[in-house]
Design an enzyme around this catalytic site. Structure first.
Site, short mmCIF file in Angstrom:
data_model
loop_
_atom_site.label_atom_id
_atom_site.label_comp_id
_atom_site.label_asym_id
_atom_site.label_seq_id
_atom_site.Cartn_x
_atom_site.Cartn_y
_atom_site.Cartn_z
N TYR A 94 -21.01 -15.95 4.80
CA TYR A 94 -19.98 -15.11 4.16
C TYR A 94 -20.57 -13.76 3.85
O TYR A 94 -21.70 -13.68 3.36
CB TYR A 94 -19.47 -15.78 2.87
CG TYR A 94 -18.02 -16.16 2.99
CD1 TYR A 94 -17.05 -15.19 3.19
CD2 TYR A 94 -17.62 -17.50 2.93
CE1 TYR A 94 -15.71 -15.54 3.34
CE2 TYR A 94 -16.28 -17.85 3.08
CZ TYR A 94 -15.33 -16.86 3.28
OH TYR A 94 -14.02 -17.19 3.44
N GLU A 97 -18.50 -10.67 2.62
CA GLU A 97 -17.50 -9.68 2.20
C GLU A 97 -18.22 -8.38 1.84
O GLU A 97 -19.24 -8.40 1.15
CB GLU A 97 -16.72 -10.20 0.99
CG GLU A 97 -15.64 -11.18 1.41
CD GLU A 97 -14.85 -11.73 0.23
OE1 GLU A 97 -15.01 -11.22 -0.90
OE2 GLU A 97 -14.08 -12.67 0.45
N ASP A 129 -3.57 3.06 20.05
CA ASP A 129 -3.86 1.63 20.18
C ASP A 129 -4.30 1.42 21.63
O ASP A 129 -3.48 1.31 22.54
CB ASP A 129 -2.61 0.81 19.86
CG ASP A 129 -2.86 -0.69 19.98
OD1 ASP A 129 -3.86 -1.08 20.59
OD2 ASP A 129 -2.04 -1.47 19.45
N THR A 189 -8.33 -4.13 20.54
CA THR A 189 -8.87 -5.48 20.59
C THR A 189 -10.16 -5.40 21.40
O THR A 189 -10.41 -4.43 22.11
CB THR A 189 -7.88 -6.45 21.28
OG1 THR A 189 -7.42 -5.86 22.48
CG2 THR A 189 -6.70 -6.77 20.38
N LYS A 215 -9.90 -7.67 25.84
CA LYS A 215 -9.11 -7.41 27.06
C LYS A 215 -10.04 -6.75 28.09
O LYS A 215 -10.99 -7.40 28.53
CB LYS A 215 -7.88 -6.58 26.71
CG LYS A 215 -6.93 -7.33 25.76
CD LYS A 215 -5.63 -6.61 25.55
CE LYS A 215 -4.66 -7.40 24.69
NZ LYS A 215 -4.74 -7.07 23.26
N ARG A 273 -12.71 -12.52 21.29
CA ARG A 273 -11.42 -12.21 20.68
C ARG A 273 -11.68 -11.52 19.35
O ARG A 273 -12.54 -11.95 18.57
CB ARG A 273 -10.62 -13.49 20.44
CG ARG A 273 -10.27 -14.19 21.71
CD ARG A 273 -9.13 -15.14 21.50
NE ARG A 273 -7.89 -14.43 21.59
CZ ARG A 273 -7.26 -14.15 22.73
NH1 ARG A 273 -7.76 -14.54 23.88
NH2 ARG A 273 -6.12 -13.50 22.73
N1 DSN Z 1 0.89 -9.03 23.63
C1 DSN Z 1 -0.48 -9.08 24.07
C2 DSN Z 1 -0.54 -8.84 25.54
O1 DSN Z 1 -0.56 -7.71 25.99
O2 DSN Z 1 -0.54 -9.82 26.26
C3 DSN Z 1 -1.29 -8.14 23.35
O3 DSN Z 1 -1.18 -8.37 21.98
#
Ligand code: DSN
Length: 411
Positions: free
Chosen positions: A51, A53, A197, A222, A225, A231
């Site tokens: 942990y 924080e 984003d 994220t 991807k 993730r």
């Molecule tokens: N909705 C997801 C996608 O592009 O598959 C991303 O959050």
């Protein structure tokens, strides 16, 4: 690896089945990827027991000397990779990163403006069912109906009408390059913050094969991807927003970070800084173009006429099949993708008119243009009922076995 899970046969069996599924199917889901063995292992380390924080050097728990070092490395690597002033690597997901970013810049009730979901935007960019429209007021801009691309003059007009306090650029299903500097100018004109984003295109931006987003006040992404990490998510920003962003992540919207995932993010960011990662992203784009062009040659309409990045949308209207049916039919032969609305789709989201095709995962397993074109042919064989499903399924498995995932691991 995984031997100790055998003690729970029920779950061990599901794990083996999932590994088999991933090995034997062609993954065209644009938001997924196949992480390196190093990233895979990094997620399952004893850092998960901790942990922490707070932030490096300022924690609410003892025993964080190594966690601090790991988080500092992740931050430095993110800053170097994206050329930004500040990075927060604790966000658990893209949605929570966006939530934190809004909280840092806005007050409840402030207006945000993003691309409409059915034009390629994201739920967290103001969709009525999402927190982003329940806590904030949402407004939208749209693609140009003819070109199906961003039209900055129209976006400017919408922004002048709506006067949002925050404009969001960055999408889930847009195959063209985004000019974040154009958005910066529009945001300046209306006195709005700009949030980029870059979840889908982070890998492309990292290796400079897409225009950068440094002009934005805040960048969310994220990590799993095109960036090919675990993730999770990160938030990057200009120095003037650093304190507000960190406060909005912890204690604003999250408690303790997932230290094993921060460790894995650091590993993935290290990989993304290597020359091979640029070669990988170049191939992702080449594969995307090759697949899209082959589909066009086979008589399919590609939304906006093509792709500049890792994905594209296929318009199935007039093909006697909707997106859901196509997704299900292709799944049966081991081609995994998702149904998707096409811009201004008149069909409902659970029966949209299109499918989305992405190449990050097939490129990670080694597919080049010739395999990408072969995949287009297999898709057409299924959608146009040109060959028996069993025959296509066999060819999918043969192709997959020539490009094994995690060949180092014996399952
Ligand atoms: N909705 C997801 C996608 O592009 O598959 C991303 O959050």
């Amino acid at each position: 690896m995984y031997e100790s899970i055998r003690k729970d046969p029920l779950l061990f069996n599901l794990l083996l089945e999932e590994i088999k599924r991933q090995k034997n199917t062609i993954n065209l889901i644009a938001s997924e990827n196949i992480v390196s063995l190093a990233v895979l292992e990094a997620m399952g380390t004893p850092f998960t027991n901790k942990y922490s924080e707070g932030y490096p050097g300022k924690r609410y728990y003892a025993g964080n000397e190594f966690v601090d070092e790991v988080e500092r490395i992740a931050i430095e690597r993110a800053k170097k990779l994206f050329g930004v002033d500040h990075a927060n690597v604790q966000s658990h997901s893209g949605s929570s990163a966006n939530f934190s970013a809004y909280l840092a810049l806005l007050n409840p009730g402030d207006k945000i403006m993003g691309l409409a979901l059915d034009n390629g935007g994201h739920l967290t960019h103001g969709h009525p069912v999402n927190f982003s429209s329940k806590i904030f007021r949402s407004s939208f801009y749209f693609l140009d109906k003819e070109s199906e691309m961003l039209d900055y003059d129209e976006i400017r007009k919408r922004a002048l009408e709506e006067k949002p306090k925050l404009i969001i650029a960055g999408y889930s299903a847009y195959s063209r390059e985004i000019d974040f500097n154009e958005f910066r100018e529009i945001a300046n004109e209306v006195g709005a913050y700009l949030l980029a984003d870059i979840s889908h295109i982070a890998g492309l931006i990292a290796v400079k094969l897409h225009k950068d987003a440094k002009s934005a006040d805040v960048i969310t992404t994220t990590t799993h991807k095109t960036l090919r990490g675990p993730r999770g998510a990160m938030i990057m920003c200009k120095e003037k927003h650093a304190k507000a962003i960190d406060k909005a992540v912890f204690p604003g919207t999250q408690g303790g970070p997932l230290d094993n995932m921060v460790f894995a993010k650091a590993v993935a960011l290290g990989e993304a800084l290597k020359e091979e990662f640029k070669e990988y992203i170049e191939q992702v784009i080449k594969n995307s173009r090759a697949l899209a062009e082959e589909m066009q040659g086979l008589g399919y309409r590609i939304v906006s006429g093509g792709t500049d990045n890792h994905l594209f949308l296929v318009d199935l209207r007039g093909k006697g099949i909707n997106g859901r049916e196509a997704q299900e039919k292709l799944e049966k032969v081991g081609i995994i993708l998702n149904m998707n609305a096409i811009p201004f789709d008149k069909s409902p989201p659970f029966k949209p008119s299109g499918i989305r095709i992405g190449t990050p995962a097939i490129t990670s397993r080694g597919f080049k243009e010739s395999e990408a074109k072969y995949v287009a042919k297999l898709i057409d064989d299924v959608l146009a009922n040109k060959r028996k499903a069993e025959r296509v399924r066999t060819e999918v498995e043969e192709l997959c076995s020539s490009f094994p995932i995690y060949p180092e691991l014996r399952f």
